[in-house]
Design a protein around this motif. Structure first.
Motif, PDB file in Angstrom:
ATOM      1  N   ASP A  14       0.801  -1.226   0.000  1.00 31.52           N
ATOM      2  CA  ASP A  14       0.000   0.000   0.000  1.00 31.52           C
ATOM      3  C   ASP A  14       0.834   1.277   0.000  1.00 31.52           C
ATOM      4  N   SER A  18       0.158   3.672  -3.171  1.00 34.18           N
ATOM      5  CA  SER A  18      -0.552   4.912  -2.860  1.00 34.18           C
ATOM      6  C   SER A  18       0.345   6.135  -2.758  1.00 34.18           C
ATOM      7  N   GLN A 110      -3.763   6.677   4.707  1.00 42.60           N
ATOM      8  CA  GLN A 110      -4.986   6.811   3.930  1.00 42.60           C
ATOM      9  C   GLN A 110      -5.971   7.729   4.639  1.00 42.60           C
ATOM     10  N   THR A 114     -12.172   8.720   2.954  1.00 43.58           N
ATOM     11  CA  THR A 114     -12.231   8.295   1.552  1.00 43.58           C
ATOM     12  C   THR A 114     -13.546   7.566   1.291  1.00 43.58           C
ATOM     13  N   GLU A 117     -14.456   3.127   0.225  1.00 40.56           N
ATOM     14  CA  GLU A 117     -13.312   2.225   0.463  1.00 40.56           C
ATOM     15  C   GLU A 117     -13.871   0.854   0.819  1.00 40.56           C
ATOM     16  N   TYR A 161      -3.893  10.220   1.800  1.00 39.66           N
ATOM     17  CA  TYR A 161      -4.155   9.916   0.399  1.00 39.66           C
ATOM     18  C   TYR A 161      -5.529   9.259   0.266  1.00 39.66           C
ATOM     19  N   THR A 163      -8.747   8.080  -3.040  1.00 35.98           N
ATOM     20  CA  THR A 163      -9.002   7.715  -4.429  1.00 35.98           C
ATOM     21  C   THR A 163      -9.674   8.815  -5.223  1.00 35.98           C
TER      22      THR A 163
END
Length: 181
Positions: A14, A18, A110, A114, A117, A161, A163
């Motif tokens: 990851d 990412s 992450q 998000t 997910e 981070y 998507t």
């Protein structure tokens, strides 16, 4: 420029997928980069049994960290696809401990917000990392760390981070490190 960067991720691939270009860029600029991998990655294969896959993924993580210029990764080795089933707060405590041990200027993880997910490990790590980075500076959160000599630590910068591009507030130019990613 950050002197120490801590990256908290669920699986052995990851960080590279990412944020690999960002990690490589920061390492090239002189930052010390530490990647903490929560799971062993032992369930994502049709070709290997779980123990073999965990060994393969650990070696891949070590090699990838070296390519990016990071230190050898810290492997917590929790079973893959079970991070959301750990005792409440266990992963958050491990991340707070890592923050207090490594004392980073910048944290990468992450974004817990998000949307869509699908992987429970990603959701669990995102929330544990967000909580850890927000509360590692408080001395009464896990006071047992003080007894071990681990002082509270405030992380000045946080890079999350995701998507989607809707909430992007920072772009890191990885033109010179995209091939390493």
């Amino acid at each position: 420029m950050a002197k120490t960067v801590l990256v908290l991720v669920p699986h052995p691939d990851d960080a590279e997928i990412s944020a690999g270009g960002t990690i490589a860029r920061m390492a090239r600029e002189g930052a010390r980069v530490i990647i903490v991998v929560a799971s062993s990655g032992n369930k994502g294969s049709f070709a290997h049994d779980a123990p073999t896959l965990a060994r393969v993924r650990a070696e891949e993580a070590r090699r990838a960290a070296a390519v990016l210029g990071a230190e050898p990764p810290v492997l917590l080795e929790h079973p893959d696809f079970e991070l959301d089933r750990l005792p409440p707060g266990a992963l958050r405590e491990q991340f707070i401990r890592a923050i207090r041990q490594q004392r980073p200027d910048l944290l990468i993880a992450q974004d817990p917000w998000t949307p869509y997910e699908g992987h429970p490990d990603h959701r669990a790590v995102a929330w544990a990392a967000s909580d850890a980075v927000n509360f590692a500076s408080l001395p009464l959160v896990h006071p047992e760390h003080l007894a071990e000599g681990l002082e509270p630590h405030y992380v000045a910068e946080k890079y999350f981070y995701g998507t989607g591009a809707a909430d992007v507030d920072r772009v890191v130019d990885i033109g010179e490190t995209i091939e390493l990613k």
